[in-house]
Scaffold this motif. Structure first.
Motif, PDB file in Angstrom:
ATOM      1  N   UNK A  62       1.019  -1.110  -0.139  1.00 37.03           N
ATOM      2  CA  UNK A  62       0.008  -0.474  -0.007  1.00 37.03           C
ATOM      3  C   UNK A  62       0.621   1.265   0.602  1.00 37.03           C
ATOM      4  N   UNK A  63       0.756   2.038  -0.846  1.00 33.78           N
ATOM      5  CA  UNK A  63       1.076   2.856  -0.702  1.00 33.78           C
ATOM      6  C   UNK A  63       0.110   4.672  -0.301  1.00 33.78           C
ATOM      7  N   UNK A  64       1.369   5.418   0.033  1.00 32.88           N
ATOM      8  CA  UNK A  64      -0.339   6.472   0.565  1.00 32.88           C
ATOM      9  C   UNK A  64       0.652   7.580   1.069  1.00 32.88           C
ATOM     10  N   UNK A  65      -0.248   8.927  -0.246  1.00 33.35           N
ATOM     11  CA  UNK A  65       0.529   9.885   0.069  1.00 33.35           C
ATOM     12  C   UNK A  65       0.717  11.345   0.921  1.00 33.35           C
ATOM     13  N   UNK A 107      -7.710   6.837  -3.411  1.00 34.28           N
ATOM     14  CA  UNK A 107      -8.810   7.958  -3.186  1.00 34.28           C
ATOM     15  C   UNK A 107      -8.349   8.308  -1.687  1.00 34.28           C
ATOM     16  N   UNK A 108      -9.171   7.678  -0.470  1.00 37.45           N
ATOM     17  CA  UNK A 108      -9.237   8.049   0.970  1.00 37.45           C
ATOM     18  C   UNK A 108      -8.575   7.675   1.716  1.00 37.45           C
ATOM     19  N   UNK A 109      -8.464   8.614   2.065  1.00 37.53           N
ATOM     20  CA  UNK A 109      -7.616   8.397   3.889  1.00 37.53           C
ATOM     21  C   UNK A 109      -7.497   6.953   4.729  1.00 37.53           C
ATOM     22  N   UNK A 110      -6.769   6.197   4.747  1.00 40.17           N
ATOM     23  CA  UNK A 110      -5.891   5.569   5.110  1.00 40.17           C
ATOM     24  C   UNK A 110      -6.991   5.198   6.813  1.00 40.17           C
ATOM     25  N   UNK A 137       1.208   1.071  13.620  1.00 39.80           N
ATOM     26  CA  UNK A 137       2.228   1.257  12.365  1.00 39.80           C
ATOM     27  C   UNK A 137       2.643   2.597  11.003  1.00 39.80           C
ATOM     28  N   UNK A 138       1.557   2.949  10.807  1.00 39.31           N
ATOM     29  CA  UNK A 138       1.548   3.922   9.497  1.00 39.31           C
ATOM     30  C   UNK A 138       2.172   5.494  10.199  1.00 39.31           C
ATOM     31  N   UNK A 173     -10.826   1.528   8.130  1.00 37.63           N
ATOM     32  CA  UNK A 173     -11.528   0.907   9.257  1.00 37.63           C
ATOM     33  C   UNK A 173     -10.298  -1.168   8.808  1.00 37.63           C
ATOM     34  N   UNK A 174      -9.295  -0.160   9.344  1.00 38.70           N
ATOM     35  CA  UNK A 174      -7.580  -1.364   9.110  1.00 38.70           C
ATOM     36  C   UNK A 174      -7.330  -1.557  10.854  1.00 38.70           C
TER      37      UNK A 174
END
Length: 483
Positions: free
Chosen positions: A155-158, A183-186, A198-199, A190-191
């Motif tokens: 997974x890549x997050x900007x 296009x949604x915020x992580x 961790x993120x 509901x992770x």
């Protein structure tokens, strides 16, 4: 392009016509004075009527000359515009198409050497851009294929916390779709809480970070090795983070099995060895003088020695089966004959508990198997059923078949197995009822051997059980086909 050329054409003609008109007017005004001085100088008689007539003739001639000159200039101007401006317009149009991303556009302008050179340069630029675009698409496809077919979740997050890339492994892992993620915020996905923390840590520190996290799903623990790192672009610009997750649940499980195996082997070996040593010391201390005690102790030492021998034999057998390259001798084999032999071997044990067989064999089925190994499989299964069943009950044996397999069912009326324990019963030394199985003389390796032998036949084994009602072991062996 045409409207621009038309404007240039009319401006050029207007300027040219103005110049010609001015010249005509000047000539029209000067010509009468010139003629009058000419007649006076040469003493030629003339009248005003003749001068007026000459003026009209001159005006007519000038008008014709003006029209002819205008048409000639218009023709020349049109040719010049087509030869000079149209090629440039064509090149400009091609350049605009390249700007839009249409790298297949080409210029076809012709004209002077300068225009031809410009056309060649534009076309060469277009070809280079087209090749670069092809290479970019190929690289994108390779990268996409690599990301999608990796065994790890990515997974890549900007920098704003919005998910920009998520591969199929990640989506399957958390039962999400691409539309729900991209296009949604992580934080809105509901992770698992451990993954979100961790993120957040990687975002805050902007440094690579590795950690093993534990996720609970459907009352089952899943272990992940998670790696996070910042994504840095040109000039050190921070673009976001990338998260890679490796599933190490199986490795953790195997490591636990290994630890359990070592502990269980040590325990299983220690018990008979301790008994043999203890009773031997007692005999050496003088107990051998009591004949009754001597015989009792020798009987116990014999039983423990036999148990130790069986344990070592099963360990050697399991080690042999698990070796790389182990193969069974496949041949057409009758399941009915195999079950008859297994029943003959286990009948004495059945008689001890006053149990009986209930046989449901409508017709014989031939499979592709190793007869001796199949007898070993069903002997183990029947002995297990006897061990975990009370007295005066029955064990049912059935033979069935489907399109691919011959099927043998061994069903008892024993204590049954909890659903949570069924996945573990084929592990080495795993016991559903430790006291009963150990008292029966079992080594705890029987079902592990059964599973490996079934898999060596390219078959499978299924278990159905209900606590207090019994267990059904269903073995699938590939059918024998003459072709």
């Amino acid at each position: 392009m045409k409207s621009r050329n038309n404007r240039l054409f009319f401006i050029f003609i207007a300027l040219t016509g103005s110049v010609i008109a001015v010249l005509g007017i000047v000539l029209g005004q000067l010509f009468p004075f010139y003629m009058e001085s000419f007649f006076l100088k040469n003493d030629i008689p003339f009248t005003e009527q003749q001068i007026e007539q000459l003026k009209y003739q001159l005006a007519f001639i000038l008008a014709i000359l003006l029209v002819f000159s205008f048409l000639l200039i218009a023709y020349i101007a049109n040719r010049l515009i087509k030869e000079l401006l149209d090629p440039i317009e064509d090149i400009i149009h091609t350049a605009r198409e390249l700007i839009k991303g249409n790298y297949r556009a080409r210029a076809y302008a012709s004209g002077t050497a300068t225009i031809t050179e410009l056309r060649k340069s534009i076309n060469m630029l277009a070809r280079n851009l087209q090749e670069i675009e092809k290479m970019r698409k190929v690289e994108n496809e390779r990268l996409k294929t690599l990301i999608e077919n990796m065994g790890s979740a990515i997974m890549m997050i900007d920098r704003e916390g919005t998910v920009s890339i998520a591969n199929a492994q990640f989506l399957d892992e958390f039962q999400l779709s691409l539309n729900e993620v991209k296009g949604r915020n992580f934080l809105t996905l509901d992770l698992p809480k451990e993954l979100e923390l961790f993120i957040d840590h990687v975002f805050l520190t902007e440094l690579p970070y590795r950690k093993q996290i534990e996720i609970e799903r459907n009352n089952e623990k899943i272990y992940k090795q998670v790696y996070g790192a910042p994504v840095v672009g040109e000039h050190g610009r921070w673009l976001g983070i990338v998260i890679v997750m490796h599933d190490i649940t199986e490795l953790i499980r195997l490591e636990q099995i290994r630890k359990d195996f070592v502990a269980n082997v040590s325990h299983e070996l220690r018990t008979p060895i301790t008994s043999i040593k203890g009773f031997s010391e007692t005999l050496l201390d003088g107990a051998f003088e009591d004949e009754k005690m001597l015989l009792s102790f020798l009987e116990i030492i014999y039983q423990e020695s036999y148990r130790l021998q069986m344990l070592i034999q099963d360990l050697l057998e399991l080690s042999k089966i698990e070796q790389h390259g182990f193969m069974v001798q496949l041949a057409p084999t009758s399941l009915k004959d195999v079950l008859i032999r297994a029943v003959e071997v286990t009948s004495p044990k059945m008689d001890e508990k006053n149990m009986e067989f209930d046989v449901d064999i409508q017709r014989d089925v031939k499979v592709l198997g190793d007869e001796n190994r199949l007898i070993q499989i069903f002997t183990n299964l029947i002995m297990n059923s006897i061990t975990y069943s009370p007295n005066d009950t029955a064990i049912t044996l059935r033979i069935k078949e489907d399109e691919k397999y011959g099927i043998v069912e061994v069903e008892d009326e024993g204590i049954g197995i909890e659903k949570s324990e069924i996945p573990r019963i084929f592990e080495r030394f795993y016991r559903v009822d430790k006291a009963r199985s150990r008292n029966s003389g079992g080594t705890g390796l029987g079902l592990a051997i059964v599973k490996h032998l079934v898999e060596a036949h390219r078959g499978k084994i299924e278990v159905e059980s209900e606590v207090g009602k019994g267990t059904c072991m269903r073995v699938f062996i590939p059918l024998y086909k003459e072709n």
